[in-house]
Design a protein around this motif. Sequence first.
Motif, short mmCIF file in Angstrom:
data_model
loop_
_atom_site.label_atom_id
_atom_site.label_comp_id
_atom_site.label_asym_id
_atom_site.label_seq_id
_atom_site.Cartn_x
_atom_site.Cartn_y
_atom_site.Cartn_z
N ASN A 131 6.88 -23.72 19.20
CA ASN A 131 5.74 -24.65 19.26
C ASN A 131 5.81 -25.59 20.46
OD1 ASN A 131 4.56 -23.64 16.89
ND2 ASN A 131 5.98 -24.86 15.66
N ASN A 132 6.31 -25.09 21.59
CA ASN A 132 6.44 -25.92 22.78
C ASN A 132 6.05 -25.09 24.01
OD1 ASN A 132 7.03 -28.21 24.21
ND2 ASN A 132 9.22 -27.83 24.30
N ALA A 133 4.83 -24.60 24.02
CA ALA A 133 4.36 -23.73 25.10
C ALA A 133 4.04 -24.51 26.36
CB ALA A 133 3.12 -22.97 24.66
N LEU A 134 4.04 -23.81 27.50
CA LEU A 134 3.60 -24.41 28.77
C LEU A 134 2.09 -24.29 28.84
CD1 LEU A 134 6.24 -22.86 31.18
CD2 LEU A 134 6.17 -25.20 30.34
N ASN A 135 1.42 -25.41 29.01
CA ASN A 135 -0.04 -25.42 29.06
C ASN A 135 -0.52 -25.97 30.39
OD1 ASN A 135 -0.32 -24.50 26.35
ND2 ASN A 135 0.28 -26.56 25.70
N THR A 136 -1.75 -25.74 30.68
CA THR A 136 -2.47 -26.25 31.87
C THR A 136 -1.63 -26.13 33.14
OG1 THR A 136 -1.81 -28.55 31.40
CG2 THR A 136 -3.88 -27.79 30.46
N THR A 137 -1.45 -27.25 33.85
CA THR A 137 -0.78 -27.21 35.15
C THR A 137 0.65 -26.71 35.03
OG1 THR A 137 -2.14 -29.06 35.90
CG2 THR A 137 -0.17 -28.58 37.18
N GLN A 138 1.38 -27.16 34.00
CA GLN A 138 2.77 -26.74 33.85
C GLN A 138 2.87 -25.22 33.73
OE1 GLN A 138 1.41 -29.15 31.90
NE2 GLN A 138 2.58 -31.00 32.36
N GLY A 139 1.97 -24.61 33.00
CA GLY A 139 1.98 -23.16 32.84
C GLY A 139 1.68 -22.43 34.13
N HIS A 195 12.37 -13.84 27.31
CA HIS A 195 12.51 -15.22 26.85
C HIS A 195 11.42 -16.12 27.43
CE1 HIS A 195 16.04 -14.30 24.65
NE2 HIS A 195 16.82 -14.11 25.71
N TYR A 196 10.99 -15.85 28.66
CA TYR A 196 9.91 -16.64 29.25
C TYR A 196 8.62 -16.45 28.46
CZ TYR A 196 6.67 -18.63 32.61
OH TYR A 196 5.69 -19.38 33.19
N ILE A 197 8.32 -15.21 28.13
CA ILE A 197 7.11 -14.93 27.35
C ILE A 197 7.21 -15.60 25.98
CG2 ILE A 197 5.79 -13.11 26.19
CD1 ILE A 197 5.32 -13.22 29.20
N ASP A 198 8.36 -15.48 25.32
CA ASP A 198 8.53 -16.09 24.00
C ASP A 198 8.37 -17.60 24.05
OD1 ASP A 198 8.94 -13.67 22.79
OD2 ASP A 198 11.12 -13.87 22.61
N VAL A 248 9.66 -38.75 29.57
CA VAL A 248 9.82 -37.44 28.96
C VAL A 248 8.46 -36.76 28.89
CG1 VAL A 248 10.50 -36.24 26.88
CG2 VAL A 248 11.79 -38.25 27.63
N VAL A 249 8.41 -35.51 29.29
CA VAL A 249 7.17 -34.74 29.21
C VAL A 249 7.33 -33.72 28.09
CG1 VAL A 249 5.66 -33.14 30.43
CG2 VAL A 249 6.75 -34.99 31.67
N ASP A 250 6.42 -33.76 27.16
CA ASP A 250 6.46 -32.80 26.04
C ASP A 250 5.42 -31.73 26.32
OD1 ASP A 250 6.79 -31.44 23.72
OD2 ASP A 250 5.80 -32.92 22.45
N TRP A 251 5.89 -30.55 26.75
CA TRP A 251 4.96 -29.49 27.07
C TRP A 251 4.57 -28.77 25.81
CZ3 TRP A 251 8.06 -27.39 31.85
CH2 TRP A 251 7.85 -28.25 32.91
#
Length: 152
Positions: free
Chosen positions: A58-66, A47-50, A149-152
Amino acid sequence: MRSSTPLFILSATSTLAALTPTWAKLALSLNLMEANLNTDRSRIDKHYIDASKRAADNNALNTTQGVVADALLTKLMAANAMQIKALSDLRSYLFYPESNPEEYYGAAKRGVESIDFGLPEGLLETQGVFNDKDEVRAVSDIPGCATCVVDW
C-alpha cells in the motif's frame, strides 16, 4: 535427441579440459557474472513492479515520483543490458573466435549505445535538494529549511 546430448556434454567437457586452470576460471567467472546480471535484472524488475505499481504494501509510487522512478529504472535496465552484451562479446571473442574478428567486432557492423544520465524531469521536486543555477544543493543549506518525510 537423446544421443546428441551426451555428445554435446562430451565436447563441452573436452573444450574446458583443454583450458589452463586460469583460463578455465576466467570462463567460469564470465558465465557466473552473466548469470548473476540476468538474475539480478529479473529480481529488480519483479520487486519494482510489486512495490511501485501493484502497491504490495500500500505504498505505490504515484504522479511525479512514479514517472521519475520509471525513468531511472529504464536507465538502470539499459546499463544492465549493455553490460550483458559486452560480457557476451568478450566471452565470444576469447573462447569462440570468429574467422575475421576485426570485421565481426569492428565498427562497421556495430554501434555504441549511450544512456542519458541527465536528471529526469521532476526529479528535484521529489528529493531534498534544490537547483541553484549550476549546482544542486541540499535543502538543509537553506536557513530554516529542513527535509520532511515523503509518504509515497
